[in-house]
Design an enzyme around this catalytic site. Structure first.
Site, short mmCIF file in Angstrom:
data_model
loop_
_atom_site.label_atom_id
_atom_site.label_comp_id
_atom_site.label_asym_id
_atom_site.label_seq_id
_atom_site.Cartn_x
_atom_site.Cartn_y
_atom_site.Cartn_z
N GLN A 1 -18.23 37.30 -29.81
CA GLN A 1 -18.80 36.07 -30.35
C GLN A 1 -19.08 35.04 -29.26
O GLN A 1 -19.45 33.91 -29.55
CB GLN A 1 -17.91 35.49 -31.46
CG GLN A 1 -16.56 34.97 -31.00
CD GLN A 1 -15.67 34.59 -32.18
OE1 GLN A 1 -15.14 35.46 -32.87
NE2 GLN A 1 -15.50 33.32 -32.43
N GLY B 1 -10.60 27.27 -41.52
CA GLY B 1 -10.71 25.82 -41.46
C GLY B 1 -12.14 25.36 -41.72
O GLY B 1 -13.11 26.05 -41.38
N MET C 1 -9.18 18.52 -34.53
CA MET C 1 -8.38 19.36 -33.64
C MET C 1 -9.14 20.62 -33.27
O MET C 1 -9.76 21.25 -34.13
CB MET C 1 -7.06 19.71 -34.30
CG MET C 1 -6.12 18.55 -34.27
SD MET C 1 -4.45 19.06 -34.60
CE MET C 1 -3.71 17.43 -34.74
N ARG D 1 -10.29 23.70 -27.79
CA ARG D 1 -11.10 23.30 -26.63
C ARG D 1 -10.86 21.85 -26.22
O ARG D 1 -11.32 21.44 -25.15
CB ARG D 1 -12.58 23.53 -26.91
CG ARG D 1 -12.97 25.01 -26.97
CD ARG D 1 -14.46 25.19 -27.09
NE ARG D 1 -14.88 26.57 -26.92
CZ ARG D 1 -15.17 27.40 -27.91
NH1 ARG D 1 -15.08 27.00 -29.16
NH2 ARG D 1 -15.55 28.63 -27.67
N LYS E 1 -13.52 22.88 -40.25
CA LYS E 1 -14.18 22.35 -39.06
C LYS E 1 -15.36 23.27 -38.72
O LYS E 1 -16.44 22.81 -38.39
CB LYS E 1 -13.22 22.26 -37.88
CG LYS E 1 -13.92 21.71 -36.64
CD LYS E 1 -12.96 21.34 -35.55
CE LYS E 1 -12.47 22.55 -34.82
NZ LYS E 1 -13.51 23.14 -33.92
N HIS F 1 -2.84 25.16 -32.77
CA HIS F 1 -2.56 23.73 -32.89
C HIS F 1 -2.26 23.41 -34.36
O HIS F 1 -2.28 24.32 -35.22
CB HIS F 1 -3.73 22.90 -32.35
CG HIS F 1 -5.06 23.26 -32.93
ND1 HIS F 1 -5.37 23.06 -34.25
CD2 HIS F 1 -6.15 23.83 -32.37
CE1 HIS F 1 -6.60 23.46 -34.48
NE2 HIS F 1 -7.10 23.96 -33.36
N MET G 1 -8.09 32.59 -32.89
CA MET G 1 -8.24 33.02 -31.50
C MET G 1 -7.06 32.48 -30.67
O MET G 1 -7.13 32.42 -29.45
CB MET G 1 -9.57 32.55 -30.93
CG MET G 1 -10.76 33.14 -31.71
SD MET G 1 -12.25 33.33 -30.75
CE MET G 1 -12.60 31.66 -30.29
N HIS H 1 -4.42 24.98 -37.10
CA HIS H 1 -4.10 26.38 -37.44
C HIS H 1 -2.83 26.45 -38.29
O HIS H 1 -2.75 27.23 -39.24
CB HIS H 1 -3.81 27.20 -36.17
CG HIS H 1 -4.97 27.37 -35.25
ND1 HIS H 1 -5.00 26.80 -33.99
CD2 HIS H 1 -6.13 28.06 -35.38
CE1 HIS H 1 -6.11 27.16 -33.39
NE2 HIS H 1 -6.83 27.90 -34.20
O1 PAF Z 1 -12.59 30.48 -35.96
C1 PAF Z 1 -12.15 31.29 -35.11
O2 PAF Z 1 -11.14 31.05 -34.43
C2 PAF Z 1 -12.87 32.61 -34.88
O3 PAF Z 1 -14.24 32.46 -34.98
C3 PAF Z 1 -12.37 33.74 -35.81
C4 PAF Z 1 -12.66 33.44 -37.27
C5 PAF Z 1 -10.89 33.96 -35.60
C6 PAF Z 1 -13.10 35.05 -35.47
O4 PAF Z 1 -12.88 35.43 -34.15
#
Ligand code: PAF
Length: 282
Positions: free
Chosen positions: A61, A147, A184, A187, A149, A34, A30, A37
């Site tokens: 979501q 990840g 990490m 948010r 997390k 950081h 999303m 990712h």
């Molecule tokens: O983990 C995330 O950042 C989101 O839930 C994802 C997997 C990109 C789906 O929008």
């Protein structure tokens, strides 16, 4: 590096790679990237010939009272980071390109998606599964990297990919942490300096429980309470949403820690909801 916003162009691009016999890895994100990712991207880079990263704050979501509008975004910076980490294609669509006004199809794994985070975020994992299925359909990746997390998310996506024969190997990668142990998260920027300072108590609480398991404690209820007590003492401003010991794949509660067990926690620190977990080995 290519940067596309149109799903049709993304599909064509990935189709072209496949006809050339190239394998493709996908890291869905999303954005507001950081180091966590980036570690997913670095790993994904080693899995396949081509690497696609999606950057999309997926509205479906988020619940009505959640932080969709204030979720942090910085696409220009994300693009620089992606380029520096060898990404071949960034897909960053607008919401309108991903969801038709009369969008009506959903993917859900209710058995795994209504517990833990799903209990306090109804519909969250239905939104995640739906957007990840759409991304899988567009990219048709050989590998997708997530990840740990978001352990629950990973377990759900694994089950979804298996049960629906999506033909993608779902790979989970270890949690990336700040120097003081805080997991990490995009948010974390919303924590006040004082909250940020004390938020490492979450990781300490997880480690405390792990030590207790290593010392022979097996009672899941006691171990859960131990985590709560630690937070009550070290992070009094926090509210524990849940701290549960569950089977790592089925996500069902366990009474005793006799096999590898996941301790998953979600904690509100001020307005920010942080999640973390640890796999307790016996
Ligand atoms: O983990 C995330 O950042 C989101 O839930 C994802 C997997 C990109 C789906 O929008």
């Amino acid at each position: 590096m290519d940067h596309l916003a149109d799903p049709t162009f993304l599909r064509q691009h990935c189709q072209k790679w496949r006809t050339q016999g190239l394998t493709v890895a996908l890291v869905p994100t999303m954005g507001f990237l950081h180091a966590g990712h980036l570690s997913l991207m670095d790993h994904a880079r080693t899995c396949a010939d081509r690497l696609v990263v999606s950057i999309f704050v997926n509205p479906t979501q988020f619940g009505p009272n959640e932080d969709l509008d204030r979720y942090p975004r910085d696409l220009p910076h994300d693009l620089k980071l992606a380029r520096a980490h060898g990404v071949d294609l960034v897909f960053a669509p607008e919401a309108g390109a991903m969801y038709q006004p009369d969008h009506a199809a959903w993917v859900d794994v209710p058995e795994l998606g209504q517990v833990l985070c799903g209990a306090s975020r109804p519909g969250h994992f239905r939104g995640v599964c739906t957007v990840v299925t759409k991304l899988f359909g567009l990219v048709r990746p050989d590998f997708a990297v997530f990840g740990q997390k978001d352990w629950q998310q990973l377990a759900i996506i694994r089950r979804m990919a298996r049960d629906l024969e999506l033909g993608v190997a779902v790979i989970g990668r270890p949690i990336f942490r700040e120097a003081d142990g805080l997991a990490m998260s995009s948010r974390n920027v919303f924590l006040t300096p004082e909250e940020r300072d004390k938020a490492s108590a979450i990781r300490q609480g997880l480690l405390l429980v792990q030590q207790a398991v290593q010392a022979g404690e097996r009672d899941a209820a006691k171990l859960g309470l131990m985590f709560r007590a630690h937070l009550g003492e070290k992070l009094a401003m926090a509210r524990v949403d849940y701290a549960e010991l569950v089977h790592p794949e089925a996500l069902s509660p366990v009474a005793r820690v006799e096999a590898p067990t996941l301790l998953a926690v979600a904690v509100f620190v001020g307005r920010v909801r942080l999640i973390d977990n640890i796999l307790l080995e016996v």
